[in-house]
Motif scaffolding. Sequence first.
Motif, PDB file in Angstrom:
ATOM      1  N   ARG A   1       0.851  -1.178   0.000  1.00 10.76           N
ATOM      2  CA  ARG A   1       0.000   0.000   0.000  1.00 10.76           C
ATOM      3  C   ARG A   1       0.893   1.235   0.000  1.00 10.76           C
ATOM      4  O   ARG A   1       1.689   1.415   0.912  1.00 10.76           O
ATOM      5  N   THR A  17      -0.585   6.640  -4.832  1.00  8.83           N
ATOM      6  CA  THR A  17      -0.932   6.269  -3.463  1.00  8.83           C
ATOM      7  C   THR A  17      -2.391   5.821  -3.400  1.00  8.83           C
ATOM      8  O   THR A  17      -3.210   6.211  -4.226  1.00  8.83           O
ATOM      9  N   SER A  18      -2.689   4.991  -2.415  1.00  8.03           N
ATOM     10  CA  SER A  18      -4.072   4.544  -2.251  1.00  8.03           C
ATOM     11  C   SER A  18      -4.737   5.161  -1.029  1.00  8.03           C
ATOM     12  O   SER A  18      -5.956   5.221  -0.969  1.00  8.03           O
ATOM     13  N   LYS A  54      -9.209   8.541  -3.117  1.00  5.40           N
ATOM     14  CA  LYS A  54      -8.272   7.751  -2.325  1.00  5.40           C
ATOM     15  C   LYS A  54      -8.906   7.509  -0.950  1.00  5.40           C
ATOM     16  O   LYS A  54      -9.781   8.256  -0.528  1.00  5.40           O
ATOM     17  N   ALA A  76      -8.431   1.883   2.373  1.00 10.94           N
ATOM     18  CA  ALA A  76      -8.163   1.537   0.968  1.00 10.94           C
ATOM     19  C   ALA A  76      -9.324   0.743   0.390  1.00 10.94           C
ATOM     20  O   ALA A  76      -9.778   1.006  -0.731  1.00 10.94           O
ATOM     21  N   ARG A 126      -9.767   0.515  -3.489  1.00 13.78           N
ATOM     22  CA  ARG A 126      -8.361   0.424  -3.929  1.00 13.78           C
ATOM     23  C   ARG A 126      -7.701  -0.831  -3.433  1.00 13.78           C
ATOM     24  O   ARG A 126      -8.038  -1.402  -2.478  1.00 13.78           O
TER      25      ARG A 126
END
Length: 172
Positions: free
Chosen positions: A13, A73-74, A102, A167, A172
Amino acid sequence: MFLTILILNNLARRVYFSFHFDRDIIRVSQIRNCGVFSKEDTEPFMDKAEWEKIKQSGVQKIIDWINEQMDGTSVLVLCIGSETNSRKWVRHEIRKAHNEKKGIIGIRVHQQNNFKKETDHPGINPLSTMYDMIDGKEVYLNTLYTTYDWISNDGRANIQTWIEKAAQQAGR
């Protein structure tokens, strides 16, 4: 303000930490060094001199730097100290993460010691002052994203779960 990678169940992650640099860098360092994040997989902290250089280069340079750091990025981890709500670039990072769908988590850091072994007073959660228009209504971000307290909610034991939950909620 910095990017790090968390390895959880063999899943990497990419996480971006947003915080008030001058006031909370020591507290955020404690989170980063809590044993959950691999040293080999983290970007080094930007020091004050580097941040000042970027700031002096102008608004577009700051935006470009943030965009580069947040790319891929998540989850955005918002570290909330006593003055975080007043920080222009923190608010920009929150808005960017929200608009890009996100995951976002807030972590209150005021109960952690600074380098003088002092705690701080809790500040206003920026997520409670920012909103999005959803179906014609103002929906405050603190109703969409969860905020935890690093000390009271045992962040060391739970941050991996918090990040993964954020996430997944973001798809994600």
